[in-house]
Design an enzyme around this catalytic site. Structure first.
Site, PDB file in Angstrom:
ATOM      1  N   GLU A 223      51.195   4.236  19.515  1.00  0.00           N
ATOM      2  CA  GLU A 223      50.906   5.637  19.215  1.00  0.00           C
ATOM      3  C   GLU A 223      49.437   5.852  18.883  1.00  0.00           C
ATOM      4  O   GLU A 223      48.842   6.871  19.257  1.00  0.00           O
ATOM      5  CB  GLU A 223      51.790   6.114  18.056  1.00  0.00           C
ATOM      6  CG  GLU A 223      51.787   7.623  17.836  1.00  0.00           C
ATOM      7  CD  GLU A 223      50.653   8.121  16.950  1.00  0.00           C
ATOM      8  OE1 GLU A 223      50.427   9.344  16.896  1.00  0.00           O
ATOM      9  OE2 GLU A 223      49.990   7.280  16.286  1.00  0.00           O
ATOM     10  N   ASP A 244      56.045  11.169  11.175  1.00  0.00           N
ATOM     11  CA  ASP A 244      54.689  10.627  11.083  1.00  0.00           C
ATOM     12  C   ASP A 244      54.000  11.264   9.884  1.00  0.00           C
ATOM     13  O   ASP A 244      54.623  11.979   9.106  1.00  0.00           O
ATOM     14  CB  ASP A 244      53.928  10.898  12.385  1.00  0.00           C
ATOM     15  CG  ASP A 244      52.912   9.822  12.725  1.00  0.00           C
ATOM     16  OD1 ASP A 244      52.309   9.264  11.788  1.00  0.00           O
ATOM     17  OD2 ASP A 244      52.708   9.553  13.919  1.00  0.00           O
TER      18      ASP A 244
END
Length: 384
Positions: A223, A244
């Site tokens: 990511e 997140d």
């Protein structure tokens, strides 16, 4: 209420374990192995992509429309750019972070010959030598270097040690878990999100609940370099919720407590219906929340959409102070996120049409507009 009780002691222990395993993007094999072992301990089956992204499927009462949650195992880090004549290492960053936060960090250099400890220092590190110049030198990656804790006075010495261009450099997290619930560490982005997902999974396994539809729990490995959610999502998933970090900073609405629901990031708005469903789940389940927009941010959801996935996306976050630096969060946010994850996994399907990849207007969603537009929508909606 459909949220499940969360074992916060387990959540904190799991986070500490994850932080102890270096995992900059491109160097994630060991943290993948650790997570797979934990999933096996839960009695869960998993699948791995070639490079190590993890997919776990909790079977529901129905297979479609499947839903998924995702967090990422990889962190920021660096690579060796050059073996310098003074026996030190020039770096390039892995991911987007400032050398300002690298200065003074302890680190590990992973070479094919073994690993070496070291410290990232500015080029002019000694006040006794450079006086005021230590405060006036530029802040960028060309003005820091790694001092390797080995006998290395020249580039040849480094070669003799087995250090080479391209070697991965992992930055020590230096975590502190406070009695008042605050956690300070590097790499809370996104190891805290991973810990949240494990705590939610633990709750669902122990309560022996069956969700209405299949729920996939995904762990990506790239990511921080922009491609995390691009290859782990199967075609039968209709909605994807990323877990997140949020950005607690001046001008932002994120907080270190409760859930922060991101309404848009630099790639555009998140799905209208999914984000509002998550907000409603927070209200219905007495989970503190707030909404925010992140201007300089992207997540696994963006990578999935760019890879061609036709899914509804959303982003739920724990507020982080000092993101991509010395980060601080609070356990209240992590517990709240885990509660929301279980509530979402157990929630009823509200858009049955999402079970099909393609269809007609029948069952298609609507959004509030003027009274005349709503009348036109009702008249044009087919009944069969």
């Amino acid at each position: 209420m459909i949220r499940l009780p969360i074992d916060t002691d387990y959540l904190a222990d799991r986070l500490a374990r994850l932080l102890a395993i270096p995992s900059p993007s491109g160097y994630t094999d060991m943290i993948v192995r650790d997570c797979c072992q934990e999933l096996r301990r839960f009695g869960l089956e998993y699948e791995l992509t070639r490079r190590g992204a993890i997919r776990v499927r909790l079977k529901g009462e129905h297979e479609h429309p499947g839903r998924a949650l995702i967090s990422h195992l990889d962190t920021l880090g660096a690579q060796v750019k050059l073996l310098k004549d003074n026996g030190r290492l020039e770096l390039v960053p892995i991911g987007n972070w400032s050398s300002r936060f690298a200065e003074g960090a302890r680190c590990t250099v992973f070479s094919e010959a073994g690993f070496y400890r070291g410290t990232i220092l500015p080029l002019k590190a000694s006040g006794h030598t450079f006086n005021d110049e230590i405060d006036t030198q530029p802040v960028d990656w060309r003005h820091v270097e790694v001092r390797v804790d080995a006998l290395a006075r020249t580039a040849s010495d480094l070669e003799h040690l087995g250090v080479a261009v391209g070697d991965t450099v992992a930055i020590d997290p230096a975590p502190e878990f406070m009695e008042n619930g605050f956690v300070v560490s590097r790499h809370l982005d996104d190891k805290a999100g991973v810990a949240v997902m494990f705590a939610a999974l633990k709750a669902m396994v122990e309560e022996k609940v069956t969700p209405p539809v299949d729920v996939l729990w995904l762990f990506s490995i790239s990511e921080e370099v922009g491609i995390g959610g691009s290859s782990v999502l199967p075609h039968d998933v209709s909605s994807l919720v990323s877990i997140d970090n949020g950005t607690t900073a001046p001008g932002q609405n994120s907080e270190e407590f409760g859930v922060t629901i991101c309404m848009a990031d630099q790639t555009g708005p998140f799905d209208y219906h999914l984000t509002r469903k998550l907000a409603r789940l927070c209200r219905d389940n007495d989970i503190r929340y707030q909404k925010d927009i992140f201007r300089y941010y992207r997540s696994d959801s963006a990578a999935a959409l760019e890879a061609g996935a036709d899914v509804r996306t959303a982003l739920i976050t724990f507020g982080v102070d000092g993101s991509h630096g010395y980060e601080r969060i609070h356990m209240h946010a992590l517990r709240s996120l885990a509660e929301l994850a279980t509530a979402y996994a157990m929630s009823e399907v509200e858009i049955p049409r999402d079970a099909e990849e393609m269809g007609t207007l029948k069952g298609f969603t609507t959004q509030p507009m003027t009274e005349a537009d709503q009348k036109l929508t009702a008249e044009s909606d087919p009944t069969d």
